[in-house]
Design an enzyme around this catalytic site. Structure first.
Site, PDB file in Angstrom:
ATOM      1  N   VAL A  12       3.493 -11.162 120.023  1.00 35.41           N
ATOM      2  CA  VAL A  12       2.894  -9.820 120.130  1.00 35.41           C
ATOM      3  C   VAL A  12       3.341  -8.942 118.952  1.00 35.41           C
ATOM      4  O   VAL A  12       2.527  -8.255 118.319  1.00 35.41           O
ATOM      5  CB  VAL A  12       3.262  -9.155 121.478  1.00 35.41           C
ATOM      6  CG1 VAL A  12       2.696  -7.747 121.563  1.00 35.41           C
ATOM      7  CG2 VAL A  12       2.750  -9.997 122.643  1.00 35.41           C
ATOM      8  N   VAL A  41      13.135  -6.500 114.209  1.00 32.14           N
ATOM      9  CA  VAL A  41      14.380  -7.169 114.610  1.00 32.14           C
ATOM     10  C   VAL A  41      14.040  -8.517 115.248  1.00 32.14           C
ATOM     11  O   VAL A  41      13.182  -8.582 116.138  1.00 32.14           O
ATOM     12  CB  VAL A  41      15.175  -6.313 115.625  1.00 32.14           C
ATOM     13  CG1 VAL A  41      16.506  -6.979 115.955  1.00 32.14           C
ATOM     14  CG2 VAL A  41      15.405  -4.912 115.083  1.00 32.14           C
ATOM     15  N   LYS A 100       7.023  -5.345 131.330  1.00 33.42           N
ATOM     16  CA  LYS A 100       6.771  -4.982 132.739  1.00 33.42           C
ATOM     17  C   LYS A 100       7.976  -5.201 133.641  1.00 33.42           C
ATOM     18  O   LYS A 100       8.162  -4.481 134.617  1.00 33.42           O
ATOM     19  CB  LYS A 100       5.564  -5.751 133.285  1.00 33.42           C
ATOM     20  CG  LYS A 100       5.607  -7.260 133.088  1.00 33.42           C
ATOM     21  CD  LYS A 100       4.650  -7.713 132.024  1.00 33.42           C
ATOM     22  CE  LYS A 100       5.099  -9.043 131.453  1.00 33.42           C
ATOM     23  NZ  LYS A 100       4.114  -9.818 130.808  1.00 33.42           N
ATOM     24  N   GLU A 122       1.230   0.867 127.835  1.00 33.75           N
ATOM     25  CA  GLU A 122      -0.100   0.361 128.213  1.00 33.75           C
ATOM     26  C   GLU A 122      -0.141  -1.165 128.277  1.00 33.75           C
ATOM     27  O   GLU A 122      -0.784  -1.752 129.162  1.00 33.75           O
ATOM     28  CB  GLU A 122      -1.144   0.867 127.204  1.00 33.75           C
ATOM     29  CG  GLU A 122      -2.566   0.471 127.496  1.00 33.75           C
ATOM     30  CD  GLU A 122      -3.066   1.009 128.840  1.00 33.75           C
ATOM     31  OE1 GLU A 122      -3.299   2.213 128.946  1.00 33.75           O
ATOM     32  OE2 GLU A 122      -3.217   0.201 129.786  1.00 33.75           O
ATOM     33  N   GLY A 127      -2.409  -6.750 129.755  1.00 29.49           N
ATOM     34  CA  GLY A 127      -2.547  -6.947 128.308  1.00 29.49           C
ATOM     35  C   GLY A 127      -3.439  -5.934 127.636  1.00 29.49           C
ATOM     36  O   GLY A 127      -3.086  -4.757 127.512  1.00 29.49           O
ATOM     37  N   GLY A 180       0.508 -19.776 124.807  1.00 26.62           N
ATOM     38  CA  GLY A 180       1.201 -18.485 124.673  1.00 26.62           C
ATOM     39  C   GLY A 180       0.870 -17.494 125.777  1.00 26.62           C
ATOM     40  O   GLY A 180       1.121 -16.305 125.636  1.00 26.62           O
ATOM     41  N   ASP A 194       5.503 -11.805 137.931  1.00 24.43           N
ATOM     42  CA  ASP A 194       4.909 -11.062 136.815  1.00 24.43           C
ATOM     43  C   ASP A 194       3.800 -10.129 137.328  1.00 24.43           C
ATOM     44  O   ASP A 194       3.752  -8.943 136.970  1.00 24.43           O
ATOM     45  CB  ASP A 194       4.353 -12.065 135.792  1.00 24.43           C
ATOM     46  CG  ASP A 194       3.604 -11.388 134.666  1.00 24.43           C
ATOM     47  OD1 ASP A 194       4.260 -10.860 133.755  1.00 24.43           O
ATOM     48  OD2 ASP A 194       2.356 -11.381 134.718  1.00 24.43           O
ATOM     49  N   LYS A 198       3.633  -5.794 137.519  1.00 20.32           N
ATOM     50  CA  LYS A 198       2.489  -4.980 137.078  1.00 20.32           C
ATOM     51  C   LYS A 198       1.970  -4.110 138.229  1.00 20.32           C
ATOM     52  O   LYS A 198       1.664  -2.928 138.043  1.00 20.32           O
ATOM     53  CB  LYS A 198       1.389  -5.907 136.553  1.00 20.32           C
ATOM     54  CG  LYS A 198       1.822  -6.653 135.281  1.00 20.32           C
ATOM     55  CD  LYS A 198       0.894  -7.812 134.965  1.00 20.32           C
ATOM     56  CE  LYS A 198       1.350  -8.547 133.713  1.00 20.32           C
ATOM     57  NZ  LYS A 198       0.668  -9.827 133.514  1.00 20.32           N
ATOM     58  N   GLY A 295      -1.922 -12.863 125.600  1.00 23.00           N
ATOM     59  CA  GLY A 295      -2.246 -13.297 124.239  1.00 23.00           C
ATOM     60  C   GLY A 295      -1.828 -12.225 123.241  1.00 23.00           C
ATOM     61  O   GLY A 295      -1.794 -11.034 123.561  1.00 23.00           O
TER      62      GLY A 295
HETATM   63  N1  HSE Z   1       2.396 -14.107 131.411  1.00 22.96           N
HETATM   64  C1  HSE Z   1       1.527 -12.995 131.501  1.00 22.96           C
HETATM   65  C2  HSE Z   1       0.195 -13.491 132.054  1.00 22.96           C
HETATM   66  C3  HSE Z   1       1.340 -12.373 130.152  1.00 22.96           C
HETATM   67  O1  HSE Z   1      -0.031 -14.696 132.115  1.00 22.96           O
HETATM   68  O2  HSE Z   1      -0.626 -12.671 132.452  1.00 22.96           O
HETATM   69  C4  HSE Z   1       0.808 -10.981 130.192  1.00 22.96           C
HETATM   70  O3  HSE Z   1       1.616 -10.109 130.898  1.00 22.96           O
END
Ligand code: HSE
Length: 419
Positions: A12, A41, A100, A122, A127, A180, A194, A198, A295
């Site tokens: 990213v 960094v 997140k 955001e 994403g 990715g 995950d 969110k 992505g």
């Molecule tokens: N691993 C997360 C997904 C990436 O698959 O949605 C985006 O937050």
């Protein structure tokens, strides 16, 4: 000229630098000034990223640089970035993050520190879809009645491939990692965490609810088998991992789990790594947001949008969308009180009397069967595939516990909630 320091120049971060360079003309016109990434960094200085910025492995080179106006945090993790971001804010630097997990745990502490300084995030939800912007600004006139959506691209990609092409779970998870999409630790994706991070962020903006992942119902897709997928297909459903927030009078329910959803619903048609979130407001009605949820470029598009916004205006919007606490605060509905329809797959010994005993346990738990199907399985066993009418979560959980310990029930019954 706005100067940016990026902490964590991975997929990213690299895209952020490239977008700011590729689209520099339109970006500086929109921002009203030029934007330049001065320092990045990284952990490994030996890897060539092909970027014309200063590369360092010392976070202090960004935090102590007085020229840096905006710190972009893309390092991942929770406690380490929390310390880094706090230091950045305390030294007066604006912060943009895609993290997140950090926000799922520390968003209210960060909102307190960031009172007069811009803190934008955001890219942390879905994403490239500007869902934070939509919820915090575009829908701010509404009571939000519900939020429901595909918030994890990896799981959606996996479920799509398993359903459409019969690809094995492990094979497709590896592919999602190679593309990715997956988190550094993919159990965050397949375990539902995950998506839960969110959902919690969105719930704060929509409802002012300060809940942590431990407070809500989180399940993943790791138990879904080809038998469940076949049942779904036969009965006109798709299986999706959904994040759901629903408000009733004074309570909000928050949950992430695999769902059976009727194939003709819009969300059921969202395939691959794409995300889609439906938000229903009391005044606007239903709105739907669709786009790439993972992505490099898609996520970086949201990060750069935040940078542009800060370059334009400094700070205007309250970080979590509320300038003061709401009167008559909403509370989190206990998981036990959630209501849903359910699908159950119960593997039983195929012998006389089993069905009668199973249905008796349904009755004792006040659960009404809607459809039932029996399929022969291995070693003189059978799969009972059952869908229920609306039932209480605590009754279903209790019934599963009772079923699990019967000697003619071969494994813990599989349950998927039906939307
Ligand atoms: N691993 C997360 C997904 C990436 O698959 O949605 C985006 O937050």
């Amino acid at each position: 000229m706005i100067k940016v320091g990026i902490i964590g120049v991975g997929t990213v971060g690299t895209s952020v630098v490239q977008i700011l360079r590729d689209n520099s003309e339109v970006i500086s016109a929109r921002a009203g000034q030029d934007i330049e990434v001065k320092i990045g960094v990284v952990k490994n200085l030996n890897k060539d990223r092909g970027l014309d910025i200063i590369i360092t492995d010392n976070i202090d080179d960004v935090l102590n640089d007085e020229e840096i106006d905006i710190v972009v945090e893309l390092m991942g993790g929770i406690e380490e970035p929390f310390e880094v971001v706090k230091r950045a804010l305390k030294s007066g630097k604006a912060v943009v993050t895609a993290n997140k997990a950090l926000l799922a745990y520390h968003r209210y502490e960060l909102a307190d520190i960031a009172k007069d300084i811009a803190f934008e995030y955001e890219a942390s939800v879905a994403g490239g879809i500007p869902i934070i912007n939509a919820l915090r600004d575009g829908l701010s006139a509404n009571h939000i009645l519900s939020i429901m959506g595909i918030m994890n691209g990896t799981c959606n990609y996996m479920m799509t491939e398993m359903t459409n092409n019969g690809v094995d779970y492990d094979v497709i998870l590896k592919e999602a990692q190679e593309l990715g999409y997956a988190e550094a630790d993919p159990t965050f994706d397949v375990g539902g965490y995950d998506a839960a991070h969110k959902l919690l962020i969105l719930a704060s903006i929509a409802y002012g609810i300060d809940a942590k992942p431990e407070d809500i119902l989180i399940e993943g897709i790791d138990n879904v088998t080809s038998e469940d997928i076949d049942f779904a297909k036969e009965f006109g459903y798709a299986i999706k991992l959904l994040g759901i927030a629903k408000k009733d009078e004074n309570e909000v329910e928050l949950r992430v789990h695999a769902c059976l959803i009727k194939k003709d619903e819009m969300i059921a048609k969202i395939d691959g790594v794409m995300n889609a979130i439906s938000v229903v407001g009391d005044k606007v009605g239903e709105t739907l947001y669709y786009g790439p949820g993972a992505g490099g470029d898609a996520t970086a598009s949201a990060v750069v949008a935040n940078i542009i916004d800060i370059a334009r205006s400094g700070k205007s919007t309250p970080m979590l969308g509320f300038d003061k606490p709401m009167e008559g605060k909403l509370t989190l509905k206990p998981t036990a009180n959630i209501e849903s329809k359910y699908y159950l797959r119960i593997n039983v010994s195929d012998k006389a009397g089993v069905l009668a005993q199973i249905t008796k346990i349904f009755e004792e738990n006040n659960i009404s069967v809607e459809t039932m199907l029996q399929r022969p399985s291995l070693n003189k066993s059978a799969n009972l595939l059952i869908s229920t009418h609306i039932a209480l979560e605590k009754n279903i959980q209790n019934m599963i516990k009772e079923l699990e310990f019967l000697d003619f029930v071969n494994n813990r019954p599989m349950m998927i909630r039906i939307v």
